[in-house]
Design an enzyme around this catalytic site. Structure first.
Site, PDB file in Angstrom:
ATOM      1  N   HIS A 230     -16.212 -18.044 -15.616  1.00 54.50           N
ATOM      2  CA  HIS A 230     -15.736 -17.026 -14.635  1.00 54.50           C
ATOM      3  C   HIS A 230     -16.660 -17.909 -13.793  1.00 54.50           C
ATOM      4  O   HIS A 230     -16.988 -18.379 -13.081  1.00 54.50           O
ATOM      5  CB  HIS A 230     -16.240 -15.915 -14.643  1.00 54.50           C
ATOM      6  CG  HIS A 230     -16.209 -15.015 -15.852  1.00 54.50           C
ATOM      7  ND1 HIS A 230     -16.632 -13.633 -15.083  1.00 54.50           N
ATOM      8  CD2 HIS A 230     -14.817 -14.431 -16.076  1.00 54.50           C
ATOM      9  CE1 HIS A 230     -15.313 -12.588 -16.137  1.00 54.50           C
ATOM     10  NE2 HIS A 230     -14.548 -13.110 -16.574  1.00 54.50           N
TER      11      HIS A 230
ATOM     12  N   GLY B 237      -5.571 -14.953 -16.634  1.00 53.51           N
ATOM     13  CA  GLY B 237      -6.793 -14.680 -15.199  1.00 53.51           C
ATOM     14  C   GLY B 237      -6.902 -13.811 -15.171  1.00 53.51           C
ATOM     15  O   GLY B 237      -6.435 -12.374 -15.281  1.00 53.51           O
ATOM     16  N   GLU B 238      -7.626 -13.294 -14.531  1.00 50.63           N
ATOM     17  CA  GLU B 238      -8.238 -11.758 -13.173  1.00 50.63           C
ATOM     18  C   GLU B 238      -8.844 -12.059 -11.496  1.00 50.63           C
ATOM     19  O   GLU B 238      -8.958 -14.074 -11.845  1.00 50.63           O
ATOM     20  CB  GLU B 238      -9.937 -11.744 -14.185  1.00 50.63           C
ATOM     21  CG  GLU B 238      -9.726 -11.255 -15.789  1.00 50.63           C
ATOM     22  CD  GLU B 238     -10.854 -10.647 -15.450  1.00 50.63           C
ATOM     23  OE1 GLU B 238     -11.756  -9.788 -15.662  1.00 50.63           O
ATOM     24  OE2 GLU B 238     -12.413 -12.083 -16.380  1.00 50.63           O
TER      25      GLU B 238
ATOM     26  N   GLY C 160       0.445  -7.926 -24.350  1.00 45.10           N
ATOM     27  CA  GLY C 160       1.503  -7.718 -24.172  1.00 45.10           C
ATOM     28  C   GLY C 160       2.614  -8.559 -24.216  1.00 45.10           C
ATOM     29  O   GLY C 160       2.732  -9.421 -24.583  1.00 45.10           O
TER      30      GLY C 160
ATOM     31  N   THR D 135      -9.181  -9.334 -26.410  1.00 41.72           N
ATOM     32  CA  THR D 135      -9.766  -8.634 -26.745  1.00 41.72           C
ATOM     33  C   THR D 135      -9.943  -7.309 -27.531  1.00 41.72           C
ATOM     34  O   THR D 135     -11.372  -6.731 -27.369  1.00 41.72           O
ATOM     35  CB  THR D 135     -10.910  -8.546 -25.518  1.00 41.72           C
ATOM     36  OG1 THR D 135      -9.604  -7.998 -24.746  1.00 41.72           O
ATOM     37  CG2 THR D 135     -10.730 -10.090 -24.023  1.00 41.72           C
TER      38      THR D 135
END
Length: 320
Positions: A38, A106-107, A173, A190
């Site tokens: 992160h 990613g985020e 997904g 997760t």
């Protein structure tokens, strides 16, 4: 048997402590050490975010047996994929063949520091291109690549191990499962959802490793453990579609302000009851995961956690 790992959480601990925890995790018998990657913590209450790859290099030098893995690196925004390939190849040398490159789309929390956050469809297209770059470079090819998102005029990774770097791809997904099945040597999820693994199998992932992660908050006092989990992980149950798009710790604090302590405890086992923690990890094993890492919430509890894990948790988990 399920391979049981320990998660280094860069968002709640400083770099030297993380290396110490990795050494201790290997000593007590964890088979794998994963590390988050992160730029920000999720919340200010966590208070840390050192550079994961520097920590990982130190961990590789300080350990000798446990498998090491990024959980999860985004190879499309902060890092160019050609640079990720170089980093992964170096890590495999430092780790003497123990490294797995875990990647995902990613985020916003971490990737917006270098530019705007793309739509999810664009992120998946970028990840596919990144994997088309990373894989041949890790295989020793001299690469020239021209895509919609990435240009590699000329690249070659000079220092590589004889042990190929496996790549595990995160699932959320059908589209990401397709990418994992086509490009990945394993899958990451997760949540203990067998549906995701079936999608991975259908896309070509049958027989490949699948990696999960279970947060827990072990502590001798259940009420205190619940409080720590609520303070640091209230965002946990909001789902990937929400979490992947929030830009900073303040946004995570805003959207999770109405999450109650009991809501967090419903998804994260808290307190001293070993059976509850085992059952949470077992849900991944039952869903078909081959590897599950335990993430202990709270920096201040890590050293006591290892003593408990050695005497109580690991003997039970190693029977799964």
């Amino acid at each position: 048997m399920v391979a049981v790992g320990y998660s280094l959480l860069c968002e709640q601990s400083g770099p030297k402590d993380l290396v110490d925890y990795a050494v201790r995790a290997e000593e007590v018998g964890f088979a794998q050490i994963t590390i988050s990657d992160h730029y920000y913590p999720w919340l200010d209450a966590q208070g840390h975010s050192p550079y994961a790859w520097s920590v990982l290099g130190a961990v590789a030098h300080a350990t000798s047996r446990a498998e090491l893995m990024t959980y999860i690196t985004c190879p499309t925004r902060r890092y160019h994929p050609a640079v990720v390939a170089q980093k992964a190849a170096t890590m495999q040398l430092l780790a003497d063949g123990r490294f797995v490159l875990g990647v995902g789309a990613g985020e916003n929390l971490n990737e917006h520091v270098v530019g705007p956050w793309p739509h999810v469809r664009e992120r998946h297209a970028m990840l596919a291109e990144a994997l088309e770059i990373i894989r041949p470079l890790l295989d020793g090819e001299q690469l020239t690549y021209s895509g919609e998102y990435f240009e590699v005029p000329e690249a070659y990774v000079w220092d590589r191990s004889e042990t190929r770097v496996p790549i595990a791809v995160a699932l959320s997904g059908p589209e990401s499962a397709g990418l994992a099945g086509e490009y990945g040597d394993g899958a990451i999820a997760t949540q203990p959802e067998s549906r995701l693994l079936r999608l991975f199998d259908d896309a070509g992932g049958s027989g490949k490793p699948r990696y999960g992660q279970q947060p827990i908050c072990w502590g001798r006092d259940e009420a205190a453990a619940r409080k720590v989990a609520h303070e640091q992980f209230p965002w946990f149950g909001m789902g990937w579609k929400v979490n992947s798009n929030l830009p900073n710790p303040a946004a995570f604090a805003d959207v999770s302000q109405f999450v109650r302590e009991e809501d967090v405890a419903a998804g994260i086992p808290c307190g001293p009851d070993t059976a509850r923690h085992v059952e949470a990890v077992k849900s991944f094993a039952d869903a078909g995961f081959t590897h599950v890492s335990v993430l202990q919430i709270g920096d201040e509890s890590q050293r006591d956690f290892f003593d408990w894990a050695s005497s109580e948790l690991l003997p039970e988990l190693n029977r799964l």
